[in-house]
Design an enzyme around this catalytic site. Structure first.
Site, PDB file in Angstrom:
ATOM      1  N   THR A 164       1.298   4.231   2.828  1.00 31.48           N
ATOM      2  CA  THR A 164       2.526   4.300   3.612  1.00 31.48           C
ATOM      3  C   THR A 164       3.161   5.680   3.499  1.00 31.48           C
ATOM      4  O   THR A 164       3.754   6.157   4.464  1.00 31.48           O
ATOM      5  CB  THR A 164       3.546   3.212   3.221  1.00 31.48           C
TER       6      THR A 164
ATOM      7  N   MET B 180       0.846  -1.194   0.000  1.00 31.14           N
ATOM      8  CA  MET B 180       0.000   0.000   0.000  1.00 31.14           C
ATOM      9  C   MET B 180       0.880   1.243   0.000  1.00 31.14           C
ATOM     10  O   MET B 180       1.009   1.947   0.996  1.00 31.14           O
ATOM     11  CB  MET B 180      -0.947  -0.037   1.187  1.00 31.14           C
ATOM     12  N   HIS B 181       1.491   1.542  -1.146  1.00 31.54           N
ATOM     13  CA  HIS B 181       2.467   2.615  -1.252  1.00 31.54           C
ATOM     14  C   HIS B 181       1.876   3.983  -0.901  1.00 31.54           C
ATOM     15  O   HIS B 181       2.506   4.755  -0.166  1.00 31.54           O
ATOM     16  CB  HIS B 181       3.080   2.634  -2.651  1.00 31.54           C
ATOM     17  N   ASP B 182       0.709   4.311  -1.409  1.00 27.21           N
ATOM     18  CA  ASP B 182       0.113   5.610  -1.132  1.00 27.21           C
ATOM     19  C   ASP B 182      -0.163   5.790   0.354  1.00 27.21           C
ATOM     20  O   ASP B 182       0.138   6.841   0.930  1.00 27.21           O
ATOM     21  CB  ASP B 182      -1.193   5.798  -1.917  1.00 27.21           C
TER      22      ASP B 182
END
Length: 92
Positions: A24, A20-22
């Site tokens: 994080t 979940m890059h966004d």
């Protein structure tokens, strides 16, 4: 909404974990204590034929350049999961 959110993160699954890059990136701004960071030299490759635009992170200090960034390499997964649950619970 949650189905759309989790469908967007195609790498991984609910069983194996999602990347979940966004979320994080947002967590780093509001809960930096969830992250383990390390000082590293970071640059953007601008001359490579195949690597132009690639971010280069010298994790092993092989370039003998001074650190110019803090790089997050680990996260408190249970803490992150609790934070996401808290934030989602605030949604109307």
């Amino acid at each position: 909404m949650l189905h759309a959110l989790f469908s967007h993160y195609r790498s991984g699954s609910m069983e194996t974990g999602l990347r979940m890059h966004d979320l994080t990136a947002i967590a780093w701004l509001v809960k930096p204590e969830l992250f383990q960071t390390y000082p590293c030299f970071v640059a953007v490759e601008t001359h490579g034929t195949y690597t132009s635009g690639t971010t280069v992170v010298d994790l092993e200090h092989r370039l003998d350049r001074p650190a110019n960034a803090q790089v997050a390499l680990d996260i408190d997964v249970p803490g992150f999961q609790a934070w996401v649950s808290e934030v989602l619970a605030l949604a109307p």
